[in-house]
Design an enzyme around this catalytic site. Structure first.
Site, short mmCIF file in Angstrom:
data_model
loop_
_atom_site.label_atom_id
_atom_site.label_comp_id
_atom_site.label_asym_id
_atom_site.label_seq_id
_atom_site.Cartn_x
_atom_site.Cartn_y
_atom_site.Cartn_z
N LYS A 189 0.81 -1.22 0.00
CA LYS A 189 0.00 0.00 0.00
C LYS A 189 0.85 1.28 0.00
CE LYS A 189 -4.55 -1.22 0.54
NZ LYS A 189 -4.56 -2.65 0.79
N SER A 231 1.09 -9.94 -0.50
CA SER A 231 0.84 -8.50 -0.52
C SER A 231 1.08 -7.76 0.78
CB SER A 231 -0.60 -8.26 -0.99
OG SER A 231 -1.50 -9.05 -0.22
#
Ligand SMILES: *Cc1c(COP(=O)(O)O)cnc(C)c1O
Length: 316
Positions: free
Chosen positions: A51, A301
């Site tokens: 992110k 991720s």
């Protein structure tokens, strides 16, 4: 629409902030799946998830456009990423979090130098508040996925995979709101359209699966997966058209399969990956990704978890 050029510009903008994350391999994993698997280690990224890529690109762009304040509405990886980069770039930020937000996460946001404001328990309450705060302070609200600069930033994961693994055949990616996979598609499908890009959602958070099936954005209610980063109720207005046009395949995994991948990563490869981050591998390990004689990249991720939750992430 986000172009390859946008993703390349994002890569230049963020390269002095982010880590170029390593590729991890495991011969045990390869034998077990009868594939050549390459794990893209975004759980080792700054702030513990990819992110930071989209957040950095969006905050830098906002500052170039004259913003003097940054807001976001997330106590999770997006909120932490925005707080971190705002602190690094010296722009004040406020992160709006739910009243019942995890204390450790709130402390992390504060430690990065952002203000924390508590508001309601749902994103429908938090988002208007974050937008209002931005408006009141000559600032910009940064959404977690449905924003061109965020999508372009996440797409740099795709550029890196193609640089690190020039002969990759397929890339497997977890899908929440679709910013990560949308960005990867914008990079990969214009550079190497023959590389297959496969999305993975939990069975209990299958909003993108249903939306693709129906051809229009379709919302679901009451997602309850352990993969908390994938609990979005619908794909984004910007991300969905990218997926509808370019995505090769979207597969679903069960909670048991996510736990299996989480446990394998921790026990066998010594990697602490959060359930959302293990979801793409879950699809590969359960044989749901059709691949033959090709090299498969799997995006891990993120890796932010509360250690006390580990027992909940193991199959009994
Ligand atoms: C946000 C997030 C995702 C999903 O990304 P989208 O851009 O919303 O699809 C997957 N894994 C982790 C660890 C995340 O933080």
């Amino acid at each position: 629409m986000v172009s390859l050029e946008d993703v390349r510009k994002a890569q230049e903008r963020i390269e002095n902030v982010i880590h170029k994350t390593p590729i991890i391999t495991s011969s045990l994993l390869n034998e077990r799946c009868d594939l050549q698997i390459f794990l893209k280690a975004e759980h080792l990224q700054k702030t513990g998830s990819f992110k930071i890529r989209g957040a950095t690109n969006a905050v830098k762009q906002a500052m170039a456009e004259g913003a003097r304040f940054i807001t976001a509405a997330s106590s999770g990886n997006h909120g932490q990423a925005v707080a971190y980069i705002a602190g690094q770039l010296g722009i004040p930020a406020a992160i709006v979090v739910p009243k019942d937000a995890n204390r450790a996460k709130v402390e992390a946001i504060k430690a990065y130098g952002a203000k924390v404001e508590y508001c309601g328990t749902t994103s429908a309450e938090r988002i208007p508040r974050a937008k209002q705060l931005a408006e009141d302070n000559s600032g910009i609200y940064i959404p977690p996925y449905d924003h061109p600069a965020v999508i372009a930033g996440q797409g740099t994961v795709g550029l890196e995979i193609l640089e690190q693994l020039p002969d990759i055949g397929a890339i497997v990616v977890p899908v929440g709101g679709g910013g990560l996979i949308g960005g990867i598609l914008c990079a990969v499908k214009f550079l190497k359209p023959e590389v297959r890009v496969i999305g993975v959602e939990p069975e209990t958070a299958n909003d993108t699966f249903l939306s693709l099936q129906k051809g229009i954005i379709t919302a679901i209610s009451g997602t309850s997966t352990i993969a908390d980063g994938l609990r979005t109720s619908q794909p984004g207005d910007l991300t969905f058209p990218i997926l509808r046009e370019h995505l090769d395949e979207l597969v679903l995994v069960s909670e048991t399969e996510i736990k299996e991948a989480f446990q394998f990563l921790l026990e066998r490869t010594k990697q602490l990956v959060e359930p959302s981050g293990a979801t793409a591998l879950a699809a590969v390990m359960s044989g749901k990704v059709s691949a033959a004689n090709e090299k498969v990249a799997v995006v891990l991720s993120g890796g932010n978890i509360d250690l006390h939750q580990i027992p909940d992430f193991l199959n009994s």
